[in-house]
Design a protein around this motif. Structure first.
Motif, mmCIF file in Angstrom:
data_model
loop_
_atom_site.group_PDB
_atom_site.id
_atom_site.type_symbol
_atom_site.label_atom_id
_atom_site.label_comp_id
_atom_site.label_asym_id
_atom_site.label_seq_id
_atom_site.Cartn_x
_atom_site.Cartn_y
_atom_site.Cartn_z
ATOM 1 N N LEU B 176 -8.338 25.882 -22.256
ATOM 2 C CA LEU B 176 -9.413 26.875 -22.267
ATOM 3 C C LEU B 176 -10.357 26.698 -21.084
ATOM 4 C CD1 LEU B 176 -10.358 27.324 -26.025
ATOM 5 C CD2 LEU B 176 -9.105 28.861 -24.519
ATOM 6 N N ALA B 177 -10.627 25.441 -20.724
ATOM 7 C CA ALA B 177 -11.477 25.200 -19.554
ATOM 8 C C ALA B 177 -10.805 25.769 -18.305
ATOM 9 C CB ALA B 177 -11.742 23.702 -19.391
ATOM 10 N N GLY B 178 -9.504 25.554 -18.187
ATOM 11 C CA GLY B 178 -8.755 26.092 -17.055
ATOM 12 C C GLY B 178 -8.745 27.611 -17.070
ATOM 13 N N LEU B 179 -8.644 28.170 -18.259
ATOM 14 C CA LEU B 179 -8.614 29.619 -18.417
ATOM 15 C C LEU B 179 -9.940 30.244 -17.984
ATOM 16 C CD1 LEU B 179 -6.360 31.323 -19.465
ATOM 17 C CD2 LEU B 179 -7.457 31.380 -21.692
ATOM 18 N N ARG B 180 -11.023 29.572 -18.333
ATOM 19 C CA ARG B 180 -12.344 30.094 -17.977
ATOM 20 C C ARG B 180 -12.497 30.140 -16.453
ATOM 21 N NH1 ARG B 180 -16.629 27.099 -17.548
ATOM 22 N NH2 ARG B 180 -15.692 25.411 -18.759
ATOM 23 N N LEU B 181 -12.105 29.043 -15.804
ATOM 24 C CA LEU B 181 -12.177 29.020 -14.342
ATOM 25 C C LEU B 181 -11.187 30.005 -13.737
ATOM 26 C CD1 LEU B 181 -12.456 25.154 -13.845
ATOM 27 C CD2 LEU B 181 -14.268 26.867 -13.715
ATOM 28 N N LEU B 221 -22.257 48.424 -8.234
ATOM 29 C CA LEU B 221 -20.895 47.984 -8.490
ATOM 30 C C LEU B 221 -20.782 46.452 -8.458
ATOM 31 C CD1 LEU B 221 -18.357 49.497 -9.090
ATOM 32 C CD2 LEU B 221 -17.749 49.431 -6.670
ATOM 33 N N ILE B 222 -21.455 45.857 -7.457
ATOM 34 C CA ILE B 222 -21.433 44.390 -7.350
ATOM 35 C C ILE B 222 -22.022 43.754 -8.610
ATOM 36 C CG2 ILE B 222 -22.398 42.392 -6.121
ATOM 37 C CD1 ILE B 222 -20.311 43.666 -4.451
ATOM 38 N N LEU B 223 -23.169 44.272 -9.046
ATOM 39 C CA LEU B 223 -23.801 43.710 -10.246
ATOM 40 C C LEU B 223 -22.900 43.875 -11.461
ATOM 41 C CD1 LEU B 223 -27.604 44.574 -9.978
ATOM 42 C CD2 LEU B 223 -26.393 42.464 -9.407
ATOM 43 N N PHE B 224 -22.252 45.036 -11.516
ATOM 44 C CA PHE B 224 -21.327 45.261 -12.629
ATOM 45 C C PHE B 224 -20.214 44.207 -12.617
ATOM 46 C CE2 PHE B 224 -17.229 46.928 -13.968
ATOM 47 C CZ PHE B 224 -17.499 47.230 -15.289
ATOM 48 N N LEU B 225 -19.671 43.923 -11.443
ATOM 49 C CA LEU B 225 -18.582 42.944 -11.335
ATOM 50 C C LEU B 225 -19.053 41.545 -11.711
ATOM 51 C CD1 LEU B 225 -16.882 44.237 -8.079
ATOM 52 C CD2 LEU B 225 -15.956 44.307 -10.395
ATOM 53 N N PHE B 226 -20.268 41.185 -11.249
ATOM 54 C CA PHE B 226 -20.846 39.891 -11.637
ATOM 55 C C PHE B 226 -20.921 39.793 -13.160
ATOM 56 C CE2 PHE B 226 -23.567 38.578 -7.719
ATOM 57 C CZ PHE B 226 -22.413 38.554 -6.972
ATOM 58 N N ALA B 227 -21.459 40.848 -13.752
ATOM 59 C CA ALA B 227 -21.644 40.845 -15.199
ATOM 60 C C ALA B 227 -20.301 40.712 -15.900
ATOM 61 C CB ALA B 227 -22.354 42.123 -15.644
ATOM 62 N N PHE B 228 -19.291 41.391 -15.363
ATOM 63 C CA PHE B 228 -17.969 41.315 -15.982
ATOM 64 C C PHE B 228 -17.421 39.892 -15.917
ATOM 65 C CE2 PHE B 228 -13.328 41.475 -15.611
ATOM 66 C CZ PHE B 228 -13.013 42.093 -16.806
ATOM 67 N N ALA B 229 -17.494 39.260 -14.737
ATOM 68 C CA ALA B 229 -16.978 37.898 -14.561
ATOM 69 C C ALA B 229 -17.708 36.917 -15.471
ATOM 70 C CB ALA B 229 -17.093 37.458 -13.103
ATOM 71 N N LEU B 230 -19.051 37.028 -15.479
ATOM 72 C CA LEU B 230 -19.827 36.109 -16.320
ATOM 73 C C LEU B 230 -19.564 36.375 -17.795
ATOM 74 C CD1 LEU B 230 -23.214 35.954 -14.402
ATOM 75 C CD2 LEU B 230 -21.417 34.226 -14.534
ATOM 76 N N GLY B 231 -19.460 37.644 -18.137
ATOM 77 C CA GLY B 231 -19.236 38.021 -19.537
ATOM 78 C C GLY B 231 -17.929 37.465 -20.072
ATOM 79 N N THR B 232 -16.843 37.631 -19.304
ATOM 80 C CA THR B 232 -15.555 37.130 -19.802
ATOM 81 C C THR B 232 -15.564 35.602 -19.894
ATOM 82 O OG1 THR B 232 -14.775 37.435 -17.550
ATOM 83 C CG2 THR B 232 -13.955 38.992 -19.177
ATOM 84 N N SER B 233 -16.174 34.939 -18.911
ATOM 85 C CA SER B 233 -16.165 33.477 -18.986
ATOM 86 C C SER B 233 -17.064 32.994 -20.122
ATOM 87 C CB SER B 233 -16.557 32.847 -17.656
ATOM 88 O OG SER B 233 -17.943 32.828 -17.513
ATOM 89 N N TRP B 234 -18.081 33.793 -20.420
ATOM 90 C CA TRP B 234 -18.935 33.452 -21.570
ATOM 91 C C TRP B 234 -18.143 33.566 -22.881
ATOM 92 C CZ3 TRP B 234 -20.995 36.896 -25.421
ATOM 93 C CH2 TRP B 234 -21.928 36.310 -26.262
ATOM 94 N N LEU B 235 -17.311 34.581 -22.990
ATOM 95 C CA LEU B 235 -16.476 34.740 -24.188
ATOM 96 C C LEU B 235 -15.555 33.525 -24.373
ATOM 97 C CD1 LEU B 235 -15.433 38.512 -24.212
ATOM 98 C CD2 LEU B 235 -16.975 37.303 -25.770
ATOM 99 N N ILE B 236 -14.953 33.077 -23.262
ATOM 100 C CA ILE B 236 -14.089 31.897 -23.350
ATOM 101 C C ILE B 236 -14.889 30.672 -23.768
ATOM 102 C CG2 ILE B 236 -12.561 30.339 -22.090
ATOM 103 C CD1 ILE B 236 -11.161 32.806 -22.031
ATOM 104 N N SER B 237 -16.118 30.556 -23.237
ATOM 105 C CA SER B 237 -16.896 29.368 -23.574
ATOM 106 C C SER B 237 -17.288 29.366 -25.055
ATOM 107 C CB SER B 237 -18.128 29.244 -22.671
ATOM 108 O OG SER B 237 -19.091 30.204 -23.034
#
Ligand SMILES: Nc1ncnc2c1ncn2[C@@H]1O[C@H](COP(=O)(O)OP(=O)(O)O)[C@@H](O)[C@H]1O
Ligand SMILES: [Mg+2]
Lengths: 263, 251
Positions: B176-181, B221-237
């Motif tokens: 899961l740690a690998g998946l998040r990264l 668009l950039i902010l949206f992408l940031f939010a998406f990346a952080l959001g998915t990694s937050w779900l994994i965490s």
């Protein structure tokens, strides 16, 4: 010596035979040298000796988890080449799967054999009850104390109905009070189960209290220095612990081991 | 965060940056920094625009496919490398090379091999995400409690059972740690791939916006992408926290 009284149980047929067993690690560390031993059927034999003398090594070779450098091990007359269903191992650090419940852990040996879920769970429940863990079937290992975890390890080993149980210092990670209770329960369990136990410990009292036969191993390279028959005294646990023969045997072993410490 | 000895909660410190951004934007100091309020308006407009929906779903598809293949390849590869030293020696070097190499420079080659379409993006996501998943899984296997493996062996586990019933579960925290990264790298992969191909998805939009100096839309668009990346990694965490208990009970 009173401890060496020969009795009829000495003539019991042996189930595990160790012949000319030697083990050298990495071509340097001579852990075991020319070990010859018989383990009588239905009895508990303890391997006792100073730390690092090769007890775990011998037990793992008998379990088929380690290859000997030379010599062989026979179980039920057949030479072993690896682990087998007639032997089950109880681990010093329990080796429970933290992601599985007590029930699944106890049934895991049967699960690996492909037994149907209902059937294996029923068997596991029986042994969970036998080791005194009824009510904890759905708990996870992290919710249990060390002593209770080792009971799960014991239930798992009993559930596969092996003839020989190999136990590597099973109580060493358990606190003193729990340990005593556990030893007493072990004696009761041996009455019901009629299995052969090969037991590793570094506690003299534990060895004498539980064993029919104590094998003293010497310092590296591990050799058999003495085999002591220790017929179990009758009576309550407290009576046994005050029994003259029991105390004499403990004293005798202590004197023998002391020689190694003074060398 | 502390300012003049006063503890400032996370949300407030974010607010300070937003205010600062707004002031700099209103002063029209830099062409590339529009006022933050303008970006917010752009985000709201963007959320309703059809070209954004098309770009987002296209990108999401490439991302999901690339991640899926990364998981299917990365986890088993890591398990095998961790368990079999020969496989580790043979493949370990390549995993480390790809992990530290500037992968963006490989995208043109991927383009030559796979064309200018979706496939290139999927392969790019895969190349970005898979190696960290493999490496973490492999590291997890190497640190597994050896008596758990001996337990399986002594109770007669077949090698398939060893992998499927013991190894993969014991290594789940590392996986899961690998998946998040890997997910974060995968998002990078989509964007870099699409930027370099420049004809599809988010990459196309970003190119259009930056060339035309539509800075509000670009930042939205950039902010949206940031939010998406952080959001998915937050779900994994979140998932990681649920299984954290067994990290503590490993030998
Ligand atoms: N895998 C190994 N590689 C090298 N030496 C080992 C290994 N395992 C054990 N030994 C050495 O063999 C000797 C016997 O170890 P062990 O059987 O664990 O002893 P015991 O269980 O009696 O404490 C020790 O000196 C130990 O350092
Ligand atoms: Mg040991």
């Amino acid at each position: 010596m009173a401890a060496e009284t020969s009795d009829t149980s000495a003539k019991a047929e042996s189930i595990v035979e160790v012949r000319h067993l030697s083990k050298t690690y990495d071509g340097r560390v001579r852990a075991l040298e020319d070990i010859n031993l018989s383990f009588p059927k239905g009895q508990l034999t303890t391997l006792l000796g100073p730390s690092g003398c090769g007890k775990t090594t011998m037990l793992k070779i008998i379990a088929g988890l380690l290859e000997p450098s030379s010599g062989e091990v026979f179980v039920n007359g057949k030479k072993i080449t690896g682990p087998g269903p007639e032997r089950a191992f109880v681990f010093q650090d329990f080796a429970l799967m933290p992601w599985a419940t007590v029930l699944r852990n106890a049934a895991f040996g049967l699960e690996l054999r492909g037994m149907a879920k209902n059937e294996r769970n029923e068997i596991a429940r029986k042994y969970i009850a036998e080791v005194g863990l009824t009510g904890f079937e759905n708990s996870y290992p992290r919710e249990l104390s060390g002593g209770m975890r080792q009971r799960v390890g014991l239930a798992r080993a009993l559930a596969v109905n092996a003839d020989v149980l190999l136990m590597d210092e099973p109580f060493s990670a358990v606190d003193e009070q729990t340990r005593r209770k556990f030893q007493e329960d072990m004696l009761a369990l041996m009455e019901i189960e009629k299995k052969t136990f090969i037991f590793v410990t570094h506690s003299i009292e534990e060895a004498v209290y539980l064993s029919d036969q104590v094998v003293l191993l010497s310092r590296l390279p591990g050799k058999v220095s003495e085999i002591i028959k220790a017929p179990k005294a009758a009576g309550s646990p407290d009576e046994i612990r005050r029994d003259k023969v029991y105390l004499d045997t403990v004293e005798h072993i202590w004197q023998t081991l002391r020689k190694y410490l003074e060398e | 965060m502390k300012i003049f000895g006063v503890k400032i909660p996370m949300m407030y410190s974010l607010l300070i940056w937003v205010v600062l951004w707004e002031i700099v934007g209103q002063m029209e100091m830099f062409l590339v920094i529009p006022p933050f309020s303008g970006i917010v308006v752009a985000i709201i407009e963007m959320a309703q625009a059809e070209n954004f929906h098309d770009a987002a779903s296209l990108s999401l598809y490439s991302f999901a496919m690339g991640m899926l293949i990364s998981i299917i390849v990365g986890i088993p590869l890591g398990l095998v490398m961790g368990k079999i030293p020969a496989a580790d020696r043979l493949l370990g070097m390549w995993v480390n090379v790809f992990l530290s190499a500037p992968l963006s420079s490989l995208v043109p080659i991927i383009m030559i091999l796979f064309g200018f379409g979706q496939t290139t993006i999927i392969v790019t996501v895969f190349m970005f995400a898979v190696w960290i998943i493999t490496l973490d899984t492999c590291a997890g296997v190497k640190h597994i409690n050896p008596s758990l493996l001996e337990m399986g062996e002594s109770f007669g586990a077949s090698s398939w059972q060893m992998y499927s019933k013991i190894l993969i579960w014991a290594v789940l925290p590392e996986i899961l740690a690998g998946l998040r990264l890997g997910l974060i790298r995968g998002v990078k992969g989509v964007i870099i791939g699409q930027l370099l191909v420049a004809l599809i998805g988010m990459g196309e939009l970003l190119t259009v916006y930056s060339r035309g100096f539509h800075m509000e839309e670009f930042w939205a668009l950039i902010l949206f992408l940031f939010a998406f990346a952080l959001g998915t990694s937050w779900l994994i965490s979140l998932l990681e926290r649920r299984i954290e208990y067994y990290a503590g009970s490993r030998g």
